[in-house]
Design an enzyme around this catalytic site. Sequence first.
Site, short mmCIF file in Angstrom:
data_model
loop_
_atom_site.label_atom_id
_atom_site.label_comp_id
_atom_site.label_asym_id
_atom_site.label_seq_id
_atom_site.Cartn_x
_atom_site.Cartn_y
_atom_site.Cartn_z
N SER A 212 0.86 -1.18 0.00
CA SER A 212 0.00 0.00 0.00
C SER A 212 0.89 1.23 0.00
O SER A 212 2.05 1.17 0.45
CB SER A 212 -0.89 0.01 1.26
N TYR B 98 -2.72 -1.40 10.25
CA TYR B 98 -2.58 -1.55 8.80
C TYR B 98 -1.23 -1.03 8.34
O TYR B 98 -0.51 -1.68 7.57
CB TYR B 98 -3.72 -0.81 8.11
#
Length: 258
Positions: A136, A149
């Site tokens: 990401s 995350y």
Amino acid sequence: MSGARVALVTAGASGIGRVIAETLSRAGIAVHICDVDASAIVDCLAANPQFTASRADVSCEDQVGQVFAELAQHHPRLDILVNNAGISGPTAAVEDIAPVDWDRTLAVDLSGAFYVTRRAVPLLRRAGGSIVNIASNAALFGVPLRSPYVAAKWALIGLTKTWAMELGPAAVRVNAICPGSVKGARIDGVIERDAAQRGMPAQAIREVYLRQSSMRMFMDAGDIAAMVLFLCSDSGKNISGQSIAIDGHTENLSNWLD
């Protein structure tokens, strides 16, 4: 090794994973998907009967072992691994994150990639294959309210570099793709949770997310899939250990309220 190349795509029954799987299949690569969602697998196989599939939670090592047992029943080799499985995790300030949510996010997003990769590597060594980790752009920036995350995705970049060093002598390439916000239900859910946390309208949060990148747009899943295909092709034969952002040039993910 002769014969058609084979790819394993985790969380491959829906969303970005399914687009990746379908893109690889159109390129003549045999695809085995695994996914935790049984109904999504049924739907995916109905649309793509050439796929093979396993139902598994990648955070469970025993279930990952079963995936590889089932893979071997269908295919004699493995050339490509796409570690796509991941969850968004909680949206909360660090002091408000429940340890169970921290543990679950790292279990899926980080340990899952480890469990799958350690099983895949012996096969990939024989094939001279390729691993693509779906990270990401959160792995390139700090992101407020997303501690678990972000931790998992930063760690995945570290593993990408480490595995590229370990496996390079066996001609196994390892790269990471760092998407920005990708259109779909997942980013919609993140925005809604962020809006609830901040007490603001979801549309206001969406506009902020759009302004985080120079190009002021969300990505298409097909953009990610095209890069996976490129990295696993002969055109990408000398690319390894890289973290490639597909994010419209993210300028920052800082806490825009401060």
